[in-house]
Design an enzyme around this catalytic site. Structure first.
Site, mmCIF file in Angstrom:
data_model
loop_
_atom_site.group_PDB
_atom_site.id
_atom_site.type_symbol
_atom_site.label_atom_id
_atom_site.label_comp_id
_atom_site.label_asym_id
_atom_site.label_seq_id
_atom_site.Cartn_x
_atom_site.Cartn_y
_atom_site.Cartn_z
ATOM 1 N N ARG A 60 -16.260 -11.382 10.723
ATOM 2 C CA ARG A 60 -15.555 -12.294 9.826
ATOM 3 C C ARG A 60 -16.482 -13.453 9.488
ATOM 4 O O ARG A 60 -17.182 -13.973 10.351
ATOM 5 C CB ARG A 60 -14.265 -12.811 10.470
ATOM 6 C CG ARG A 60 -13.165 -11.749 10.575
ATOM 7 C CD ARG A 60 -12.647 -11.369 9.195
ATOM 8 N NE ARG A 60 -11.542 -10.417 9.234
ATOM 9 C CZ ARG A 60 -11.674 -9.102 9.092
ATOM 10 N NH1 ARG A 60 -12.885 -8.579 8.932
ATOM 11 N NH2 ARG A 60 -10.617 -8.320 9.096
ATOM 12 N N GLU A 109 -14.981 -16.131 1.269
ATOM 13 C CA GLU A 109 -14.919 -14.955 0.393
ATOM 14 C C GLU A 109 -13.626 -14.985 -0.434
ATOM 15 O O GLU A 109 -12.580 -15.393 0.053
ATOM 16 C CB GLU A 109 -14.913 -13.672 1.240
ATOM 17 C CG GLU A 109 -16.195 -13.359 1.951
ATOM 18 C CD GLU A 109 -16.072 -12.088 2.798
ATOM 19 O OE1 GLU A 109 -15.190 -11.255 2.516
ATOM 20 O OE2 GLU A 109 -16.846 -11.950 3.748
ATOM 21 N N HIS A 153 -19.395 -7.696 2.179
ATOM 22 C CA HIS A 153 -18.319 -7.299 3.107
ATOM 23 C C HIS A 153 -18.014 -5.806 2.983
ATOM 24 O O HIS A 153 -16.872 -5.387 2.782
ATOM 25 C CB HIS A 153 -17.052 -8.122 2.837
ATOM 26 C CG HIS A 153 -16.089 -8.117 3.988
ATOM 27 N ND1 HIS A 153 -15.148 -9.102 4.173
ATOM 28 C CD2 HIS A 153 -15.906 -7.238 5.012
ATOM 29 C CE1 HIS A 153 -14.427 -8.834 5.258
ATOM 30 N NE2 HIS A 153 -14.869 -7.702 5.779
#
Length: 378
Positions: free
Chosen positions: A208, A237, A254
């Site tokens: 994360r 993000e 990601h």
């Protein structure tokens, strides 16, 4: 029965149509009007699921086709009597293979052997355990840090984060995001930790974004700290710090867990959970969904050394294919999500059938997750 599914969940339409009417919707943002008469909602990590989204809606079940759940307010779902399922471990293999692809690229570029390096793994869940097993199969030393598991008495030689920072040449993060509490991981890699890394260390974040303090990392890099950085996840993000992207060695949008197999596992896990929830339990064999791989089989002669492993790994997936596109569009609104939505098909090592004339090479490749067999040379 009306089931809303994220439009980017592979196989979701085919599977969930066995249970009811399927409506594919964008995940960011979810069209709220569609929730007014829906029975179930299937999402990915881009969708924030909480009271503000679902209060007063008839949703009875939420599934997320992801291992992580920090985008879901599980406590509120439970309070509201809404069923919930995630897909733990669905993309663990994909993330491990992303880390290997990155490390082998850096090792070739910088001229070092992974056998000379110690890898510190922070977070020893589905990803961390698999990463440890594959590294140790190659004879690479690992150090493990996972305070929650250590405190619960889980099996493992767990060390402190401070010890990993002092001893590890490579530090890779695979934790959930906890914003507070005794096991807080928000900014776990803060400025103090980053400055304490060994000169020339490699820092990897594929869990994360906010586990690593992006502002502090940029400050250290701008001041000339000798550090190689691999970031698949970013604070804020889908927005990201474009200047930070220019400083890291590998930057991707990601997608570490984005193998076809990983996505299919996520979809099938929540499908099976929902089918059980409504009393029509069904099971799906993953290999009945997946297409034939691009490479059917290859032959490998001789033992398995690092350059050969790098060629095999990058034949299946070379991380640079995802680094370059992000750099081209960084800072343009919507492009981060577009890269994820239109992601090129990517397979796992198990899709590659390798015929080896060296028995030890075949055995090692199997331990690493390749589909390898030994056929002696004639």
């Amino acid at each position: 029965m009306k089931i809303l599914v994220d439009e980017n969940m592979p196989y979701a339409r085919d599977l969930f149509s066995r249970l009811g009417e399927v409506i594919a919707v964008p995940g960011r943002p979810i069209p709220v009007a569609q929730l007014a008469d829906a029975d179930a909602l299937m999402v990915r990590s881009v969708t924030k699921v909480n009271e503000s989204l679902l209060a007063g809606k008839p949703i009875k079940f939420v599934g997320t086709a992801t291992a992580g759940t920090d985008h879901v307010d599980e406590a509120w779902l439970k309070q509201a009597g809404i069923g919930f399922s995630a897909a733990p471990g669905c993309n663990a293999i994909a993330v491990v293979e992303y880390v290997f692809s990155s490390l082998l690229m850096l090792a070739e570029r910088d001229g070092f052997s992974l056998h000379e390096r110690t890898v510190g793994i922070v977070g020893v869940g589905n990803v961390g355990r698999r990463l440890q097993a594959r590294l140790e199969a190659l004879g690479i030393k690992t150090l493990l840090c996972d305070p929650p598991r250590a405190d619960c008495g889980d099996e493992g030689d767990f060390r402190s984060l401070d010890e990993l920072v002092q001893r590890a040449d490579i530090l890779t993060f695979h934790t959930p995001l906890f914003k507070d509490g005794p096991y807080k991981t928000l900014h776990l890699a803060d400025e103090k930790l980053i400055r304490s890394l060994k000169p020339g260390a490699i820092l990897i974040n594929a869990c994360r974004g906010a586990v690593v303090d992006n502002t502090a990392l940029l400050t250290c890099l701008n001041e000339g700290q000798k550090l190689s950085v691999v970031l698949d996840v970013w604070e804020g993000e889908p927005e990201l710090n474009v200047e930070l992207l220019t400083k890291v060695d590998i930057g991707t949008p990601h997608i570490a867990g984005y193998t076809l197999e990983g996505k299919a596992r996520g979809t099938t896990q929540v499908f099976e959970a929902y089918s059980k929830f409504i009393g029509h339990e069904q099971h799906v064999a993953l290999d009945t969904l997946l297409p034939a791989p691009e490479f059917g089989r290859i032959t490998l002669h001789g033992p398995l050394d690092q350059p050969t492993l790098k060629r095999l790994v990058h034949l299946v997936y070379d991380v640079r294919r995802d680094d370059a596109p992000l750099r081209k569009v960084a800072g343009i609104p919507g492009e981060f999500d577009k890269l994820r939505k239109n992601y090129l098909e990517r397979r796992e090592w198990s899709s590659l059938y390798v015929i080896c004339d060296d028995a030890s090479a075949a055995s090692l490749l199997c331990k690493l997750g390749f589909n390898a067999v030994h056929h002696p040379a004639r």
